[in-house]
Design an enzyme around this catalytic site. Structure first.
Site, short mmCIF file in Angstrom:
data_model
loop_
_atom_site.label_atom_id
_atom_site.label_comp_id
_atom_site.label_asym_id
_atom_site.label_seq_id
_atom_site.Cartn_x
_atom_site.Cartn_y
_atom_site.Cartn_z
N ILE A 96 -0.33 8.05 3.31
CA ILE A 96 0.63 6.98 4.08
C ILE A 96 1.71 6.09 4.35
O ILE A 96 3.01 6.44 4.53
CB ILE A 96 0.08 6.90 6.24
CG1 ILE A 96 -1.21 7.65 6.25
CG2 ILE A 96 1.19 6.32 6.70
CD1 ILE A 96 -1.81 6.95 7.20
N GLY A 128 1.04 -0.66 0.22
CA GLY A 128 0.49 0.28 -0.18
C GLY A 128 0.70 1.01 -0.21
O GLY A 128 1.08 2.33 0.40
N ALA A 135 1.42 -5.93 -7.41
CA ALA A 135 0.17 -6.97 -6.74
C ALA A 135 -0.47 -6.44 -5.78
O ALA A 135 -0.83 -5.80 -5.66
CB ALA A 135 1.74 -7.49 -5.62
N ASP A 136 -1.88 -6.95 -5.95
CA ASP A 136 -2.71 -7.25 -5.93
C ASP A 136 -3.13 -8.04 -4.12
O ASP A 136 -2.65 -9.92 -4.42
CB ASP A 136 -3.44 -7.71 -6.70
CG ASP A 136 -5.26 -7.83 -5.69
OD1 ASP A 136 -5.35 -7.78 -4.42
OD2 ASP A 136 -6.13 -8.15 -7.01
N SER A 196 -6.22 1.08 12.76
CA SER A 196 -6.80 2.23 12.92
C SER A 196 -7.14 3.17 14.52
O SER A 196 -7.74 1.77 15.30
CB SER A 196 -7.88 2.29 12.09
OG SER A 196 -8.96 3.67 12.35
N TYR A 200 -15.37 -1.81 8.75
CA TYR A 200 -13.81 -1.49 8.22
C TYR A 200 -13.45 -1.49 9.69
O TYR A 200 -12.34 -1.98 10.07
CB TYR A 200 -13.64 0.26 7.64
CG TYR A 200 -12.32 0.65 7.33
CD1 TYR A 200 -11.35 0.14 6.95
CD2 TYR A 200 -11.79 1.77 8.53
CE1 TYR A 200 -10.24 1.23 6.52
CE2 TYR A 200 -10.49 2.13 9.00
CZ TYR A 200 -9.41 1.56 7.63
OH TYR A 200 -8.52 2.13 7.17
#
Length: 261
Positions: free
Chosen positions: A29, A24, A71-72, A153, A167
């Site tokens: 970030i 990611g 890449a996934d 988070s 989420y």
């Protein structure tokens, strides 16, 4: 925050000339985390869905030996291949910073459908487990220690509200998973920790929330503002470094005081 450059090599003790995998990595970030590792002297495998974006970011990082990989992470059967590809490009990996995640923003809980649930749980939680395992097993198989830093988070504790429940449920799962993996791999010298950011000034947050809604959230932060991505990244480098050699199974709260526990 520009003054931090030059201080990170000391913060990233033990990462110099070592390989680090960041997923990611082209997000707000993620890019800051990749850059912080590079400033620490690490060689960074920058991973994201778009190989072009990952390669472009890798080319801007300070130092040498960085690479971009498309890449996934949702493709579970490619995780071992991804770790191998990263090692071939930047050398033996000592750390994984796993940021890749999906947020399907729904304002009402009644708007959430099964596809929303599956997309977030599959990428945020299921894929995280299998990628963590693939990374840890690669290191354990070679008799090497290392570190994993997952992204939760502040909502893992609060639970979120309405449409954010799914989420935040996945982020709660990340905390529990991180603890379990920390216990599992401690004997192999592999530490597993997580960070839990609060409000961070990224496009995902500022572009998708109405200004009044965003301000109402900022008003709940004791420090009175959002974080910048560059204020989150050093915590990730610290947890991956030998400075944090006796820390595992922990979740570091980076929320400006919004969440306290």
């Amino acid at each position: 925050m520009t003054e931090r450059v030059g201080a990170l090599p000391a913060l990233g003790k033990g990462l110099e000339s070592c390989g680090v995998l960041v997923t990611g990595a082209t997000g707000g970030i993620g890019a800051a985390v990749a850059r912080a590792f590079a400033e620490s002297g690490a060689r960074v495998a920058v991973t994201d869905l778009s190989e072009r974006a990952a390669t472009d970011l890798a080319a801007t990082l300070p130092g040498e030996g960085h690479v971009g990989i498309g890449a996934d992470v949702g493709l579970i059967d490619r995780h071992a291949e991804l770790v191998e590809e990263a090692e071939e490009a930047v050398g033996p990996l000592v750390a994984l910073a796993h940021l890749a995640a999906v947020l399907r923003r729904r304002h009402e809980i009644t708007e959430i459908d099964e596809a929303d649930w599956d997309a977030q749980v599959d990428v945020n939680l299921k894929a995280s487990f299998f990628l963590n395992r693939a990374f840890a097993e690669r290191l354990r198989g070679d008799g090497r220690g290392g570190a994993i830093v997952n992204f939760s988070s502040q909502g893992w504790w609060t639970g979120g509200f309405g449409g954010s429940v799914v989420y935040n449920a996945t982020k709660g799962g990340i905390v529990t998973m991180t603890r379990g993996l920390a216990r599992t791999y401690a004997g192999a010298g592999i530490r597993v920790n997580a960070v839990a950011p609060g409000l961070v000034k990224t496009a995902m947050l500022t572009d998708e929330l109405a200004p009044d809604v965003l301000q109402s959230l900022v008003d709940q932060v004791p420090l009175g503002r959002m974080a910048t991505p560059e204020e989150v990244a050093p915590a990730v480098v610290f947890l991956a470094s030998t400075h944090a050699g006796y820390i595992t199974g922990a979740t570091l709260n980076i929320s400006g005081g919004w969440l306290m526990y």
